[in-house]
Design a protein around this motif. Structure first.
Motif, PDB file in Angstrom:
ATOM      1  N   CYS A  62       0.813  -1.248   0.022  1.00 20.32           N
ATOM      2  CA  CYS A  62      -0.092  -0.117   0.063  1.00 20.32           C
ATOM      3  C   CYS A  62       0.966   1.238   0.033  1.00 20.32           C
ATOM      4  N   ASN A  63       0.249   2.298  -0.650  1.00 20.57           N
ATOM      5  CA  ASN A  63       1.070   3.783  -0.699  1.00 20.57           C
ATOM      6  C   ASN A  63       0.502   4.465   0.399  1.00 20.57           C
ATOM      7  N   ILE A  64      -0.406   4.434   1.141  1.00 14.55           N
ATOM      8  CA  ILE A  64      -0.832   5.090   2.412  1.00 14.55           C
ATOM      9  C   ILE A  64      -1.036   4.437   3.703  1.00 14.55           C
ATOM     10  N   ALA A  65      -1.120   5.211   4.533  1.00 24.53           N
ATOM     11  CA  ALA A  65      -1.085   4.523   6.020  1.00 24.53           C
ATOM     12  C   ALA A  65      -2.159   4.964   6.872  1.00 24.53           C
ATOM     13  N   CYS A  66      -3.248   4.369   6.409  1.00 26.55           N
ATOM     14  CA  CYS A  66      -4.676   4.623   7.242  1.00 26.55           C
ATOM     15  C   CYS A  66      -4.368   4.103   8.579  1.00 26.55           C
ATOM     16  N   VAL A 167     -12.891   7.230   0.172  1.00 21.93           N
ATOM     17  CA  VAL A 167     -12.777   8.425   0.560  1.00 21.93           C
ATOM     18  C   VAL A 167     -13.314   8.518   1.867  1.00 21.93           C
ATOM     19  N   ASN A 168     -12.447   9.000   2.857  1.00 21.04           N
ATOM     20  CA  ASN A 168     -12.697   9.252   4.218  1.00 21.04           C
ATOM     21  C   ASN A 168     -12.822  10.831   4.507  1.00 21.04           C
ATOM     22  N   ALA A 169     -12.391  11.580   3.881  1.00 20.76           N
ATOM     23  CA  ALA A 169     -12.449  12.754   4.101  1.00 20.76           C
ATOM     24  C   ALA A 169     -12.105  13.678   2.926  1.00 20.76           C
ATOM     25  N   VAL A 170     -12.805  15.180   2.789  1.00 18.25           N
ATOM     26  CA  VAL A 170     -12.377  15.776   1.843  1.00 18.25           C
ATOM     27  C   VAL A 170     -11.614  17.045   2.020  1.00 18.25           C
ATOM     28  N   ASP A 171     -11.713  17.394   3.514  1.00 13.91           N
ATOM     29  CA  ASP A 171     -10.993  18.446   4.195  1.00 13.91           C
ATOM     30  C   ASP A 171      -9.567  17.776   4.737  1.00 13.91           C
ATOM     31  N   PRO A 172      -8.469  18.620   4.191  1.00 13.66           N
ATOM     32  CA  PRO A 172      -7.212  17.976   4.642  1.00 13.66           C
ATOM     33  C   PRO A 172      -6.710  17.954   6.065  1.00 13.66           C
ATOM     34  N   GLU A 173      -7.667  18.912   6.799  1.00 12.38           N
ATOM     35  CA  GLU A 173      -7.286  18.629   8.143  1.00 12.38           C
ATOM     36  C   GLU A 173      -7.908  17.201   8.795  1.00 12.38           C
ATOM     37  N   ILE A 174      -9.083  16.974   8.354  1.00 16.13           N
ATOM     38  CA  ILE A 174      -9.552  15.743   8.587  1.00 16.13           C
ATOM     39  C   ILE A 174      -8.591  14.423   8.251  1.00 16.13           C
ATOM     40  N   GLN A 175      -8.478  14.702   6.873  1.00 17.32           N
ATOM     41  CA  GLN A 175      -7.816  13.495   6.259  1.00 17.32           C
ATOM     42  C   GLN A 175      -6.463  13.180   6.933  1.00 17.32           C
ATOM     43  N   ALA A 176      -6.000  14.202   7.195  1.00 12.52           N
ATOM     44  CA  ALA A 176      -4.567  14.198   7.815  1.00 12.52           C
ATOM     45  C   ALA A 176      -4.404  13.145   9.039  1.00 12.52           C
ATOM     46  N   GLU A 177      -5.562  13.532   9.756  1.00 12.82           N
ATOM     47  CA  GLU A 177      -5.685  12.850  10.962  1.00 12.82           C
ATOM     48  C   GLU A 177      -5.854  11.047  10.591  1.00 12.82           C
ATOM     49  N   THR A 181       0.587   9.747   6.551  1.00 13.96           N
ATOM     50  CA  THR A 181       1.704   9.577   5.649  1.00 13.96           C
ATOM     51  C   THR A 181       1.174   8.958   4.204  1.00 13.96           C
ATOM     52  N   ILE A 182       1.593   9.310   3.127  1.00 14.68           N
ATOM     53  CA  ILE A 182       1.455   8.847   1.905  1.00 14.68           C
ATOM     54  C   ILE A 182       2.886   8.571   1.181  1.00 14.68           C
ATOM     55  N   LEU A 189       5.122  11.976   1.551  1.00 16.35           N
ATOM     56  CA  LEU A 189       4.541  13.306   2.140  1.00 16.35           C
ATOM     57  C   LEU A 189       3.639  13.002   3.384  1.00 16.35           C
ATOM     58  N   GLU A 190       3.842  14.111   4.291  1.00 19.07           N
ATOM     59  CA  GLU A 190       3.077  14.093   5.709  1.00 19.07           C
ATOM     60  C   GLU A 190       1.828  14.937   5.968  1.00 19.07           C
ATOM     61  N   GLY A 191       1.098  14.566   6.630  1.00 23.28           N
ATOM     62  CA  GLY A 191       0.042  15.791   6.993  1.00 23.28           C
ATOM     63  C   GLY A 191      -0.698  16.060   6.064  1.00 23.28           C
ATOM     64  N   HIS A 192      -0.843  17.603   6.145  1.00 24.11           N
ATOM     65  CA  HIS A 192      -1.689  18.073   5.167  1.00 24.11           C
ATOM     66  C   HIS A 192      -1.326  18.155   3.670  1.00 24.11           C
ATOM     67  N   GLU A 193      -0.006  18.214   3.564  1.00 26.15           N
ATOM     68  CA  GLU A 193       0.558  17.930   2.144  1.00 26.15           C
ATOM     69  C   GLU A 193       0.161  16.549   1.786  1.00 26.15           C
ATOM     70  N   ALA A 194       0.323  15.556   2.476  1.00 29.09           N
ATOM     71  CA  ALA A 194      -0.345  14.063   2.071  1.00 29.09           C
ATOM     72  C   ALA A 194      -1.693  14.162   1.945  1.00 29.09           C
ATOM     73  N   ALA A 195      -2.684  14.831   2.719  1.00 29.01           N
ATOM     74  CA  ALA A 195      -4.103  14.702   2.400  1.00 29.01           C
ATOM     75  C   ALA A 195      -4.415  15.421   1.370  1.00 29.01           C
ATOM     76  N   ARG A 196      -3.845  16.691   1.143  1.00 33.63           N
ATOM     77  CA  ARG A 196      -4.115  17.478  -0.059  1.00 33.63           C
ATOM     78  C   ARG A 196      -4.121  16.851  -1.241  1.00 33.63           C
ATOM     79  N   ARG A 197      -2.705  15.890  -1.460  1.00 27.44           N
ATOM     80  CA  ARG A 197      -2.352  15.313  -2.623  1.00 27.44           C
ATOM     81  C   ARG A 197      -3.489  14.110  -2.693  1.00 27.44           C
ATOM     82  N   LEU A 198      -3.929  13.258  -1.818  1.00 27.90           N
ATOM     83  CA  LEU A 198      -4.687  12.041  -1.836  1.00 27.90           C
ATOM     84  C   LEU A 198      -6.010  12.623  -2.135  1.00 27.90           C
TER      85      LEU A 198
END
Ligand code: CLF
Ligand code: SF4
Length: 319
Positions: A62-66, A167-177, A181-182, A189-198
């Protein structure tokens, strides 16, 4: 003189009251071409029970870490992310033939893990082999969507026609939680940057595959205190992108979310009703393993298929 048309036995919809019209619409198939052929795209209980699916566990990585996901190989847990074995694409093709002899009402061959099917090339290679040998079976892919834009043409060319994007969130703040990491284009990529890309890849990927003719379902894991107030917004944005149905799946607390409580029935109902404002809701998900075989929730032939003695424990990650 032509014969008079036979009297109609059905009541015209215009003659029904509003409640009757809502009931008639609720029982109508959402995807008429898939009703009774695909258990996860059928809207009636009869349609859901009419045909079986075979999951091929060919995707190891996998390429992300839920935080709710604990991928594992074992024979006792009943949830996505788990399989008792990993198959090569060639082995998977042999398994399809064996499964069809055991369970002739298999209409769908799906790949849903145990990792992300677009992270490694095995799933698309498997779909190509299966599509060449069994063109009439529906090919179904479940992915986190990170590689959906880059893979859209190859997915459709491999014969895949139904796609689920988690798709668990469309808000980077929530998705980063949820997935802190992706790994994308060989970069971590970490945190908000990872969430925005995903999120960007999920939404643009959905639009791309829908434009190419795929039918898209979105799975959203309902995580109390994290995204439970956000499901309507997820539904709105994925509907805008072209998804046609959403599956709100209650979290089974484990791994990084082991300390959370699962959502209760009322919370699940509320989230589904919030999502229903924007698109159709699928509500008979069985949170299948990555090597399941049979009608979800009704029959399982994986023990016979692989010669296992499987003792199932209900737990969960994604679908
Ligand atoms: Fe499998 Fe998923 Fe295709 Fe169905 S399962 S890849 S869409 S054929 Fe279905 Fe199982 Fe729920 Fe998935 S009941 S976990 S939604
Ligand atoms: Fe990857 Fe799916 Fe597990 Fe998330 S839930 S880490 S996308 S395998």
């Amino acid at each position: 003189m032509s014969a008079a048309p036979p009297p109609s036995t059905s009541v015209p919809l215009g003659a029904l009251c509003a409640v009757q019209r809502m009931r008639a619409a609720a029982s109508a198939p959402i995807f008429p071409a898939l009703e009774g052929r695909h258990p996860c795209f059928s809207s009636t209980p009869e349609g859901h029970a009419a045909s079986a699916r075979l999951h091929l566990p060919v995707s190891p990585g996998c390429n992300i870490a839920c935080r709710f996901c604990k991928r594992d190989f074992n024979r006792h847990e009943q949830r996505p992310g788990v399989a008792a074995r990993l198959l090569t694409p060639e082995q998977a093709l042999v398994v399809v033939g064996r499964a069809l002899r055991l369970c002739p009402n298999i209409n769908v061959v799906g790949i849903a893990g145990p990792g992300d099917p677009l992270c490694t090339p095995h799933a698309l290679q498997t779909f190509r082999l299966v599509h060449a040998a069994y063109p009439d079976l529906i090919k179904c892919l479940s992915t986190n969507g990170l590689m959906l834009p880059a893979s859209a043409d190859d997915i459709l060319a491999a014969g895949v026609s139904t796609i689920t994007v988690t798709v668990n969130a469309v808000d980077p703040e929530i998705q980063a939680e949820i997935s802190p990491t992706i790994v994308y284009q060989r970069q971590r990529l970490e945190g908000h940057e990872a969430a925005r890309r995903l999120i960007a890849n999920q939404l643009s990927g959905i639009a791309l595959v829908v434009a190419r003719g795929a039918t898209v379902k979105v799975n959203t894991v309902l995580i109390p205190g994290v995204n439970d107030g956000h499901v309507a917004e997820v539904a709105r944005r994925v509907a805008e992108a072209g998804a046609q149905i959403i599956n709100v799946i209650p979290l089974i607390p484990q791994h990084g979310f082991a300390d959370l409580l699962p959502p209760d029935a009322l919370a699940v109902h509320r989230a589904r009703e919030a999502a229903r404002r924007h698109l159709a809701v699928f509500s008979h998900c069985q949170r299948c393993r990555a090597d399941a075989c049979g009608v979800p929730g009704i029959s399982d032939f994986s023990a016979e298929l692989y010669g296992d003695t499987l003792v199932a424990e209900p737990t969960f990650s994604h679908g």
